[in-house]
Design an enzyme around this catalytic site. Structure first.
Site, PDB file in Angstrom:
ATOM      1  N   TYR A  92     -35.951  26.494  95.974  1.00  0.00           N
ATOM      2  CA  TYR A  92     -35.249  27.524  95.205  1.00  0.00           C
ATOM      3  C   TYR A  92     -35.331  27.272  93.697  1.00  0.00           C
ATOM      4  CZ  TYR A  92     -32.730  30.198  98.816  1.00  0.00           C
ATOM      5  OH  TYR A  92     -32.384  31.035  99.843  1.00  0.00           O
ATOM      6  N   ASP A 148     -30.304  28.117 104.248  1.00  0.00           N
ATOM      7  CA  ASP A 148     -30.170  29.570 104.062  1.00  0.00           C
ATOM      8  C   ASP A 148     -30.477  30.275 105.379  1.00  0.00           C
ATOM      9  OD1 ASP A 148     -29.986  32.098 102.733  1.00  0.00           O
ATOM     10  OD2 ASP A 148     -32.177  32.154 102.647  1.00  0.00           O
ATOM     11  N   ASP A 194     -37.774  23.873 113.057  1.00  0.00           N
ATOM     12  CA  ASP A 194     -38.165  24.885 114.051  1.00  0.00           C
ATOM     13  C   ASP A 194     -37.402  24.650 115.360  1.00  0.00           C
ATOM     14  OD1 ASP A 194     -39.598  22.502 114.285  1.00  0.00           O
ATOM     15  OD2 ASP A 194     -41.495  23.445 114.853  1.00  0.00           O
ATOM     16  N   ASP A 201     -27.653  31.873 108.482  1.00  0.00           N
ATOM     17  CA  ASP A 201     -27.654  33.271 108.940  1.00  0.00           C
ATOM     18  C   ASP A 201     -27.757  33.308 110.465  1.00  0.00           C
ATOM     19  OD1 ASP A 201     -27.642  34.416 106.357  1.00  0.00           O
ATOM     20  OD2 ASP A 201     -29.024  36.004 107.004  1.00  0.00           O
ATOM     21  N   LYS A 247     -38.335  18.872 108.096  1.00  0.00           N
ATOM     22  CA  LYS A 247     -39.673  19.163 108.621  1.00  0.00           C
ATOM     23  C   LYS A 247     -40.535  17.968 108.224  1.00  0.00           C
ATOM     24  CE  LYS A 247     -42.679  21.931 110.638  1.00  0.00           C
ATOM     25  NZ  LYS A 247     -42.611  22.367 112.046  1.00  0.00           N
TER      26      LYS A 247
HETATM   27  C1  IPM Z   1     -27.144  33.238 100.616  1.00  0.00           C
HETATM   28  C2  IPM Z   1     -28.025  34.345 100.121  1.00  0.00           C
HETATM   29  C3  IPM Z   1     -28.625  33.938  98.779  1.00  0.00           C
HETATM   30  C4  IPM Z   1     -29.454  32.706  99.003  1.00  0.00           C
HETATM   31  C5  IPM Z   1     -29.442  35.047  98.093  1.00  0.00           C
HETATM   32  C6  IPM Z   1     -28.646  36.308  97.903  1.00  0.00           C
HETATM   33  C7  IPM Z   1     -30.013  34.588  96.785  1.00  0.00           C
HETATM   34  O1  IPM Z   1     -28.992  34.651 101.066  1.00  0.00           O
HETATM   35  O2  IPM Z   1     -26.171  32.890  99.907  1.00  0.00           O
HETATM   36  O3  IPM Z   1     -27.394  32.726 101.696  1.00  0.00           O
HETATM   37  O4  IPM Z   1     -30.624  32.786  99.389  1.00  0.00           O
HETATM   38  O5  IPM Z   1     -28.926  31.614  98.788  1.00  0.00           O
HETATM   39 MG    MG Z   2     -28.754  33.647 102.895  1.00  0.00          MG
END
Ligand code: IPM
Ligand code: MG
Length: 352
Positions: free
Chosen positions: A135, A242, A218, A246, A186
């Protein structure tokens, strides 16, 4: 105590308003000041992180953030896009430790797309490093090569001290939980994460009571769906975290349920839902405010050291769910479907 309120874009303002309702109902001595970030920052000051917003955040004990981003800003130069405001504030405030708990409320076992027996009782803490990795690594950018072809570059990089400090957060948190840390990397392909693994192993010597395991990312993605309850604390780098957070959110029924805390070395923190700004449903009063309300509970716990009120907020959310209140993303048979604002009211009523 000073709190900066940064509603941001999309559903941000609606969900933050519900969290503020809950905070107000607690009648704590917290002064709140609002400022724009993301697309709202760009509109107000031509910058996704206006100077005044950054100053306010630096000057506050904690930050409550909604979400940033809207497709209408996708054509802006990269440094002006809403996401850059979020990444910059994380970096400027040195919020390197991102805590993303995935907890399944029993009432929502049927809202998950996975079988109830796979997810019921789930209580997982994902710890994502937040200020390093691909990042932020340099070199980065899109350039044109001699032959006219374009090339994109990002750089995955971590130094030892960055790995050690996030590892320490994970081990310390595991000591207060089930004493298991799974470090995700990884290391079979990427040297950066080979170092990650070595540092985690070195650090584990200081925590003899904690059982450290390692998993390739993975496989971790697969195991999260196959048998998520095998995990207690998972620690990983920025980009893997990240993605995996999710994924983990869906185990809990909806990404609308997942709060997060981003902490610096002194537990100053920024608190935000793990989900995004969902511009497609903005302004319709249908978003789920619970992730943001639960982020307030994390704020009370981690920055304000107020476990009593943190638990009250979490219990009020549980009560509202037990009473059958559901936003559109978590509807189950026989529930009382409500909008964002009514869900906020249900939590406040349950507090009282
Ligand atoms: C998160 C989001 C952010 C990230 C984006 C919006 C930049 O996906 O907080 O997980 O990738 O960190
Ligand atoms: Mg995210």
């Amino acid at each position: 105590m000073k709190l900066a309120i940064l509603p941001g874009d999309g559903i941000g303002p609606e969900i933050v308003a519900q969290a503020v309702k809950v905070l107000n109902a607690l009648k704590l001595n917290i002064s709140m000041t609002e400022a724009p970030i993301g697309g709202a920052g760009y509109e107000a000051a031509g910058d996704p992180l206006p100077d005044a917003t950054l100053e306010l955040a630096k000057d506050s004990d904690a930050v409550l953030l909604g979400a940033v981003g809207d497709w209408k800003y996708d054509k802006l130069e990269r440094h002006l896009r809403p996401e850059r405001g979020l990444l910059r504030i994380r970096k400027e405030l040195n919020l390197f430790a991102n805590l993303r708990p995935a907890l399944l409320y029993p009432e929502l076992a049927n809202a998950s797309t996975l079988k109830p027996e796979v997810v019921s009782g789930l209580d997982l803490m994902i710890i994502r490093e937040l200020t390093g990795d691909i990042y932020f690594g340099h070199p980065r950018g899109i350039s044109t090569l001699g032959n006219g072809e374009r090339e994109g570059i990002n750089t995955m990089r971590y130094n030892e001290s960055e790995i050690r400090r996030i590892g320490r957060v994970a081990f310390d948190i595991a000591m207060k939980r089930n004493k298991k840390v799974c470090s995700v990397d990884k290391a079979n392909v990427l040297e950066t994460t080979e170092l990650w693994r070595q540092v985690m192993i070195e650090l584990s010597a200081e925590y003899p009571e904690v059982e450290l395991s390692h998993m390739y990312v993975d496989n971790a993605a697969m195991q999260l769906i196959r048998a998520p309850k095998q995990f207690d604390v998972m620690v990983t780098g920025n980009i893997f975290g990240d993605i995996l957070s999710d994924e983990a959110s869906m185990l809990t029924g909806s990404i609308g349920m997942l709060p997060s805390a981003s902490l610096d070395a002194n537990n100053k923190g920024m608190y935000e839902p793990s989900h995004g700004s969902a511009p497609d449903i903005a302004g319709k009063d249908i978003a789920n405010p619970l992730a943001t309300i639960l982020s307030v509970a994390m704020m009370l716990r981690h920055t304000f050291n107020d476990e009593v009120n943190a638990l009250s907020v979490e219990n009020a959310v549980k009560t509202a769910l037990a009473q059958g209140y559901r936003t559109a993303d978590i509807v189950t048979d026989g529930c009382k479907k409500v909008g964002c604002s009514a869900m906020g009211d249900a939590v406040v009523a349950a507090l009282n």
